[in-house]
Design an enzyme around this catalytic site. Sequence first.
Site, PDB file in Angstrom:
ATOM      1  N   HIS A   1       0.854  -1.195   0.000  1.00 39.73           N
ATOM      2  CA  HIS A   1       0.000   0.000   0.000  1.00 39.73           C
ATOM      3  C   HIS A   1       0.884   1.237   0.000  1.00 39.73           C
ATOM      4  O   HIS A   1       0.645   2.166  -0.766  1.00 39.73           O
ATOM      5  CB  HIS A   1      -0.925  -0.028   1.213  1.00 39.73           C
TER       6      HIS A   1
ATOM      7  N   GLU B   1       2.555  -1.091   7.945  1.00 37.75           N
ATOM      8  CA  GLU B   1       2.540  -2.123   6.912  1.00 37.75           C
ATOM      9  C   GLU B   1       3.831  -2.941   6.932  1.00 37.75           C
ATOM     10  O   GLU B   1       3.794  -4.170   6.783  1.00 37.75           O
ATOM     11  CB  GLU B   1       2.327  -1.508   5.534  1.00 37.75           C
TER      12      GLU B   1
ATOM     13  N   HIS C   1      -1.030   8.488  -5.233  1.00 37.96           N
ATOM     14  CA  HIS C   1      -2.098   7.667  -4.652  1.00 37.96           C
ATOM     15  C   HIS C   1      -3.385   7.920  -5.416  1.00 37.96           C
ATOM     16  O   HIS C   1      -3.979   8.994  -5.311  1.00 37.96           O
ATOM     17  CB  HIS C   1      -2.256   8.026  -3.172  1.00 37.96           C
TER      18      HIS C   1
ATOM     19  N   LYS D   1       3.249   3.565  -5.766  1.00 36.91           N
ATOM     20  CA  LYS D   1       2.738   4.920  -5.486  1.00 36.91           C
ATOM     21  C   LYS D   1       3.870   5.939  -5.494  1.00 36.91           C
ATOM     22  O   LYS D   1       3.621   7.138  -5.609  1.00 36.91           O
ATOM     23  CB  LYS D   1       2.011   4.959  -4.149  1.00 36.91           C
TER      24      LYS D   1
END
Length: 421
Positions: free
Chosen positions: A307, A318, A344, A339
């Site tokens: 992510h 994470e 994002h 990203k």
Amino acid sequence: MELKRVVVTGLGALTPIGNDVASAWENAVNGVSGAGPITHFDASKFKTQFACEVKDFDAAAHFDRKKLRQLDLYAQYALVAAKEAINDADLENENIDKNRVGVVFAAGIGGLHTFEEEAGYFALHGEEQGPKYNPFFIPKMIADIAAGHISIDHGFRGPNYGTVSACASSTNALIDAFNIIRLGQADAIVAGGAEAAVFPAGVGGFNSMKALSTRNDDPKRASRPFSGSRDGFVVGEGAAAIVLEELEHAKARGAKIYAEVAGGGMSADAYHITATHPEGLGARLVMENALKDAGMKPEEIDYINLHGTSTPVGDLGEAKAVKQVFGDHAYEMNLSSTKSMTGHLLGAAGALEALFSIKAITDGIIPPTINHEEGDNDENVDYNLNFTFNKAQKKEINAALSNTFGFGGHNASIIFKKYKD
């Protein structure tokens, strides 16, 4: 009941680093940043004055004037990406039963620009003119309308709806599509997500909660996941679409197969409306759930598309979760956050990152996490993990996992693997 196998037969993308799959993937592998000064509006008074915008997009090349009146920018992006995926999969072949083809397409916000324009006009003129709204205001704004437009344009009469779970939205769309097909309720589904929030309400709103990077002097290096100097995410826009199809249906019509969907997981942080759990509890659970659904062991995963938004707390949680789930194998895998290049994409992030995970499997190459500088480390991040910093790495990938986490504590993970008959 025996569950059916589900494969990927089509890909489509419209992104800040390329307006189709081929160019977006090439730029991702080469570490190209899509960030630059905002052009959609005058951002000179905003704390953040840059974003990852889609570039050189000519709506008139895709839609006539009548159609454009009905479409918010996010829906335009969705339709273009979906069309590429549909053409790639040859889903409009006359031999396909369109009653058995569905669309599950996500948005985290939906028609933000349309809402901003209409609400702003009423605020300025409503008292003197009364409530004069565009008749397309509601159908342009609602977050499910992209799925409706794709269905209408292509005649797909199977399951049709949108999913909304903030930044996890399009991964949830993919998981829903996967489940519908493996239960035998559809032969194929166009799944994905779209977002277009680079407008005053989007940038100003995220600025007010201190979520965005303010590195205005160096936009291209602003998104720096897992680096010590990360100061927030860079908002992006665009769309990605993936055609999922029941294996025997795909084989019968001679469709090319990119990869197989192995499983998907979902969870909640149950912690905070915007912050991810600092110890990564929800992130740990969602990856465990995805592995369980896929019937796979942690050591079977070769790559995780993280992510990795470039926020101080989110990246840390994470990274902790990966170590908790994968143990010693965490140090054998490649990890990366695309990203760092695309920004994002909010509700479209999951679909685009799933697409990159699929391409990593088919091409045997890991896209990098760019913008990490020597010595720019966070003492709380374990840099013995391979974040694939700055340069793509060639590697045979048999299985890849893609993570997405959204405001509200929504978590979704999906696993793809090499297709073997």
